[in-house]
Design an enzyme around this catalytic site. Structure first.
Site, PDB file in Angstrom:
ATOM      1  CD  GLU A 160      -2.791  -1.406   2.361  1.00  0.00           C
ATOM      2  OE1 GLU A 160      -2.774  -0.540   3.237  1.00  0.00           O
ATOM      3  OE2 GLU A 160      -3.485  -2.431   2.441  1.00  0.00           O
ATOM      4  CD  GLU A 265      -4.733  -7.875   1.839  1.00  0.00           C
ATOM      5  OE1 GLU A 265      -5.632  -7.155   2.320  1.00  0.00           O
ATOM      6  OE2 GLU A 265      -3.529  -7.612   1.942  1.00  0.00           O
TER       7      GLU A 265
HETATM    8  O1  9MR Z   1      -7.427  -8.173   8.486  1.00  0.00           O
HETATM    9  C1  9MR Z   1      -6.525  -7.351   9.165  1.00  0.00           C
HETATM   10  C2  9MR Z   1      -7.124  -6.872  10.476  1.00  0.00           C
HETATM   11  O2  9MR Z   1      -7.267  -7.960  11.363  1.00  0.00           O
HETATM   12  C3  9MR Z   1      -6.268  -5.798  11.099  1.00  0.00           C
HETATM   13  O3  9MR Z   1      -6.923  -5.259  12.228  1.00  0.00           O
HETATM   14  C4  9MR Z   1      -5.994  -4.709  10.090  1.00  0.00           C
HETATM   15  C5  9MR Z   1      -5.112  -3.683  10.750  1.00  0.00           C
HETATM   16  O4  9MR Z   1      -4.408  -2.896   9.943  1.00  0.00           O
HETATM   17  O5  9MR Z   1      -5.379  -5.267   8.937  1.00  0.00           O
HETATM   18  C6  9MR Z   1      -6.191  -6.174   8.271  1.00  0.00           C
HETATM   19  O6  9MR Z   1      -5.563  -6.658   7.094  1.00  0.00           O
HETATM   20  C7  9MR Z   1      -5.258  -5.683   6.098  1.00  0.00           C
HETATM   21  C8  9MR Z   1      -4.054  -6.166   5.341  1.00  0.00           C
HETATM   22  O7  9MR Z   1      -2.999  -6.417   6.226  1.00  0.00           O
HETATM   23  C9  9MR Z   1      -3.628  -5.152   4.292  1.00  0.00           C
HETATM   24  N1  9MR Z   1      -4.712  -4.808   3.413  1.00  0.00           N
HETATM   25  C10 9MR Z   1      -5.965  -4.449   4.040  1.00  0.00           C
HETATM   26  C11 9MR Z   1      -6.377  -5.538   5.040  1.00  0.00           C
HETATM   27  C12 9MR Z   1      -7.711  -5.229   5.645  1.00  0.00           C
HETATM   28  O8  9MR Z   1      -7.604  -4.057   6.393  1.00  0.00           O
END
Ligand code: 9MR
Length: 371
Positions: A160, A265
């Site tokens: 990102e 994802e």
């Molecule tokens: O699914 C993840 C969630 O449990 C966390 O709280 C969050 C915190 O930043 O991150 C989520 O995963 C993210 C991923 O690492 C990067 N792309 C977006 C995903 C959804 O937010």
């Protein structure tokens, strides 16, 4: 006579059990088709895993995971805040367990993620000099990528780094290290992890403007003579609004750069939201309309979700020579992050399996593409 009756009764019970076992979607879940087997000649099928899952706390869940998936991404434990909580302290234990889980069950692990502006360790917050940011950046990549080289299959090296308009996102790394930090991250990862595939990962990077920025970033890495093996399109989409045309153009354009293309994802959310993407800092306030399906998903929405997944997988299959992996962001509707974002405590339904790991219509539509 009694004996005959008993034999007949036992046979009947046996037949009944066998019949139940053949019913798709019963708790005898072993009988439903397996996603990883269905697509074994096409692409890998992955899932995000949390601690309880890779620690095998629920044996039935373990069986389910192993039967459905051949690739996995840790949902949180390899993010810098968790794996590198203090300047001189790394916590490798959960990641080691995950690697063991993968080895034991033939599941390839995608490390997620080395450089991300979110979920940074607390000590990074006060950081105000280029020297200290550079030291963190170098040490973190060398130590973490080095330790797991040959143990994880791949890394999301940078996650990102782009804005929606394709420009570089303002982060602590951009501020202190400048525009070339993404190339530098890949250079360091390549040195530390020569046996690991290296990817750039983002959301909405199928959208034209952001895609153009992503392509420019990749070309810059390649022009510096640094290795990048693939690009991840996260795939956080919304029911009835999956951008199929932009996705197809992206597969073609990224593959033309010589890269593997992955959907890293995937989930399709069904609840109201007034923006697209997966910017974790973005939130919405709850109102009377924001959590409409607490009593179950209406059939019309279920069918739309199934149709969306079907179209997506049709597209993935059409480009199976370029798409190497499709990873769902969670196993079932009960453990998706979308129950808590952008509003806490909603009842969401974005995946192929319901809260009891029972396949939804979308699952059957997807596997039917191969049968
Ligand atoms: O699914 C993840 C969630 O449990 C966390 O709280 C969050 C915190 O930043 O991150 C989520 O995963 C993210 C991923 O690492 C990067 N792309 C977006 C995903 C959804 O937010």
């Amino acid at each position: 006579m009694i004996q005959i009756k008993q034999v007949v009764a036992t046979c009947m019970a046996g037949l009944l059990l066998a019949g139940l076992a053949l019913l798709p979607g019963t708790t005898y879940g072993q009988t439903i088709p397996s996603l990883k087997d269905t697509f074994k000649n096409d692409f890998g099928i992955g899932t995000a895993l949390n601690n309880a899952q890779f620690e095998e706390r629920d044996p039935q869940m373990t069986q389910f995971i192993v039967r459905q998936f051949n690739m996995a991404t840790p949902e949180n434990i390899m993010k810098s805040a968790l794996i590198h909580p203090k300047w001189d302290t790394y916590n490798f234990e959960p990641a080691d367990k995950l690697v063991q889980f993968g080895k034991k069950h033939n599941i390839l692990i995608n490390g997620h993620t080395l450089i991300w502006h979110s979920q940074l360790p607390p000590f990074m917050r006060g950081m105000k000099s280029a020297d200290s940011v550079r030291t963190f950046f170098n040490d973190h990549i060398k130590t973490v990528a080095g330790r797991f080289d040959g143990k994880v299959f791949s890394w999301d090296v940078v996650n990102e780094a782009l804005n929606e308009d394709g420009t570089m996102r303002k982060t602590v790394f951009l501020d202190y290290l400048g525009d070339d930090y993404v190339t530098e991250a890949f250079r360091l990862a390549q040195q530390a992890a020569p046996n690991t595939e290296l990817y750039y990962n983002d959301y909405n990077n199928e959208q034209p403007a952001k895609r153009a920025g992503c392509i420019a970033l990749i070309k810059k890495i390649q022009a510096a003579g640094v290795r990048i093996d693939g690009v991840g399109i996260q795939g956080h989409w919304h029911v009835g609004r999956v951008p199929l045309k932009a996705i197809e153009e992206s597969i073609l354009q990224y593959a033309a750069l010589g890269l593997k293309v992955m959907f890293t994802e995937l989930d399709i959310e069904v609840l109201p939201r007034n923006f697209q993407g997966a910017e974790v800092s973005q939130r919405m306030t709850a109102n009377e309309q924001s959590n409409p399906y607490t009593a179950g998903l209406p059939d019309g929405v279920q069918q739309q979700l199934a149709a969306d997944y079907e179209s997506l997988f049709k597209l993935f299959l059409k480009h199976k020579d370029k798409v190497t992996r499709v990873t769902f962001w969670g196993i079932n509707d009960g453990n998706t992050w979308l129950n808590n974002w952008p509003i806490r405590g909603r009842t969401n339904y974005p995946l192929l399996f319901d809260r009891n790991n029972k396949p939804k219509s979308a699952f059957y539509k997807v596997v039917a593409l191969k049968n």
